[in-house]
Design an enzyme around this catalytic site. Structure first.
Site, short mmCIF file in Angstrom:
data_model
loop_
_atom_site.label_atom_id
_atom_site.label_comp_id
_atom_site.label_asym_id
_atom_site.label_seq_id
_atom_site.Cartn_x
_atom_site.Cartn_y
_atom_site.Cartn_z
N ASP A 1 -9.19 16.88 1.87
CA ASP A 1 -10.10 16.43 0.81
C ASP A 1 -11.44 16.89 1.42
O ASP A 1 -11.58 18.00 1.66
CB ASP A 1 -10.17 14.68 1.78
CG ASP A 1 -10.31 14.82 3.36
OD1 ASP A 1 -10.95 15.81 3.60
OD2 ASP A 1 -10.55 13.69 3.69
N ASP B 1 -16.96 13.90 -4.06
CA ASP B 1 -16.94 12.44 -4.68
C ASP B 1 -17.74 11.50 -3.98
O ASP B 1 -17.80 11.82 -2.59
CB ASP B 1 -15.76 11.98 -5.42
CG ASP B 1 -14.76 11.47 -4.14
OD1 ASP B 1 -14.88 12.16 -3.08
OD2 ASP B 1 -14.01 10.60 -4.38
N ASP C 1 -1.26 9.36 0.84
CA ASP C 1 -1.56 9.62 2.25
C ASP C 1 -2.25 8.62 3.12
O ASP C 1 -2.78 7.63 2.29
CB ASP C 1 -2.41 10.79 2.19
CG ASP C 1 -3.92 10.65 1.85
OD1 ASP C 1 -4.92 10.52 2.92
OD2 ASP C 1 -4.33 10.53 0.99
N CYS D 1 17.62 4.12 11.32
CA CYS D 1 16.83 5.05 11.30
C CYS D 1 17.54 6.34 11.99
O CYS D 1 18.15 6.22 12.95
CB CYS D 1 15.46 5.03 12.09
SG CYS D 1 14.23 6.25 12.03
N CYS E 1 15.97 9.06 13.19
CA CYS E 1 15.07 10.07 13.92
C CYS E 1 15.32 10.13 15.24
O CYS E 1 16.05 9.43 15.94
CB CYS E 1 13.42 9.39 13.67
SG CYS E 1 13.33 7.78 14.94
N CYS F 1 14.82 6.97 17.70
CA CYS F 1 15.86 5.88 17.43
C CYS F 1 16.94 6.26 18.07
O CYS F 1 18.01 5.67 18.47
CB CYS F 1 15.82 5.63 16.10
SG CYS F 1 14.27 4.63 15.30
N HIS G 1 8.57 8.14 15.02
CA HIS G 1 9.44 7.28 14.11
C HIS G 1 8.46 6.73 13.04
O HIS G 1 9.27 6.63 11.94
CB HIS G 1 9.77 6.08 15.08
CG HIS G 1 10.14 4.92 14.28
ND1 HIS G 1 11.59 5.02 13.95
CD2 HIS G 1 9.73 3.83 13.77
CE1 HIS G 1 11.59 3.72 13.24
NE2 HIS G 1 10.59 2.90 12.91
#
Length: 378
Positions: free
Chosen positions: A96, A150, A270, A308, A310, A313, A339
């Site tokens: 950014d 900006d 994001d 899930c 992941c 989990c 997670h």
């Protein structure tokens, strides 16, 4: 000269008009729509690059120009070979511009036509960001996608202030484009501003499109305004952005806001939200939020989310994670962070499939009922 990035539109959902695409970058392709984890200081908090790639399956991450300028300094990052080499991340990166800090550090900055003077939140030292300075910093950091400078205007704000700010942001965008040198390696996005005023949003979008950036962000939303207002302004704004370039809604990361963004033609989002709430002991699951630090999970030996895939989990229980959080063990924050990030990348994987199948609206309605226990409202 070949552009640094290109956007390929693969399919538009017949139910909703949502976009399924691919962004081609110097460090690989990004399948969109996409959620991008935030690595403010050249690290996604608590995660290694290997975990982000193998477990979270992140395609791109963000870093923060303002914070990396303060420490370790963009020159050190450049000496290390740029952000990719410095943090050992070989996939795309977006930086950014410091514009959000113009909003979030409002007590520590002074805006002028030339740029923004910041008073460092670390040691009180003063630093001046002009559009040209921001381009130099972002070029030294070496991300694939960089943002023009900006001002992010908070809500509420007067029409007069927002108009003056938006017009100055456009002038800064022009200066950024003139100062940007590494066009073959980095894509510079313009940022649409204009607050909650549709005529200003239209003017901002049209003026930036005329400057012909390779991609466009919508900034200044999710800054305190009601959700229905955000959705309305976003839908209005995206109609003025080109179909053949990526569209990025800055700073949203809750499941509902991600879905609302995609429904309105956004490709990239994001937010720090999933990592922040993880450190506070909260998980996002297929049945909604689980505040695992609460005592009710002390003897809950089920997995965090049975739906899930992941690492967390598959290997640990809610009771164990509750114990880690209460004991202030670092592992607790790590497991919840992994997670939460995977939950959002999985959500966007599903969204991409539903767009391809022209079924996104049906999916969104079902998701709202299961996650929020309420009906989705147009």
């Amino acid at each position: 000269m070949k552009p640094a990035i290109t956007y390929e539109l693969i399919h538009e959902c017949k139910q909703t008009g949502a976009r399924r695409g691919v962004i081609h970058t110097p460090h690989g392709d990004i399948q969109t729509p996409i959620f991008m984890p935030v690595g403010t200081q050249a690290t996604v908090k608590a995660m290694t690059p290997e975990e982000l790639k193998e477990e979270v399956k992140a395609q791109i991450i963000l870093s923060n120009t303002y914070h990396l300028y303060l420490r370790p300094g963009e020159k050190i990052v450049k000496e290390a070979g740029g952000l990719h080499e410095f943090m050992r991340w070989d996939r795309p990166i977006l930086t950014d511009c410091g514009g959000f800090q113009v909003f979030s550090l409002s007590d520590l900055r002074k805006i002028s036509e030339e740029g923004v003077e910041f008073k460092s939140h670390l040691d009180g030292s003063r630093h001046f960001f002009s559009p040209e300075k921001v381009m130099q910093i972002e070029e030294d950091l070496g991300a694939d996608i960089i943002m023009s400078f900006d001002e992010c205007v908070g809500y509420p704000a007067t029409y007069e202030y927002t108009k003056n700010s938006m017009e100055r942001t456009t002038r800064w965008a022009k200066r950024c484009k003139e100062a940007h040198k590494t066009t073959e390696k980095q894509a510079l996005f313009g940022i649409v501003q204009g607050g909650m005023f549709k005529d200003l949003r239209e003017q901002s979008a049209k003026d930036l499109v005329e400057l012909d950036f390779p991609g466009y962000a919508v900034g200044g939303l999710s800054v305190g305004e009601p959700k229905d207002m955000m959705c309305d302004v976003l839908a209005f704004t995206t109609q003025f952005l080109p179909k053949d370039k990526p569209r990025y809604l800055m700073g949203v990361g809750s499941p509902d806001y991600l879905l609302e963004a995609v429904l309105r033609g956004i490709d990239m989002c994001d937010c720090v939200l999933p990592t922040r709430i993880a450190r506070n002991g909260t998980a996002t699951t297929s049945q909604g939020k689980v505040v695992v630090r609460n005592a009710t999970y002390e003897r809950d030996f089920s997995s965090l989310d049975p739906n899930c895939d992941c690492y967390t989990c598959k290997n640990y229980t809610r009771a164990y994670i509750h114990h880690l959080i209460k004991a202030k063990e670092i592992l607790g924050a790590r497991l919840l962070t992994l997670h939460n990030l995977r939950f959002l990348t999985r959500l966007m994987e599903q969204v991409r499939k539903e767009i391809e199948n022209d079924n996104l609206l049906t999916f969104v309605k079902k998701f709202y009922q299961e996650y929020y226990q309420e009906d989705w409202k147009q």
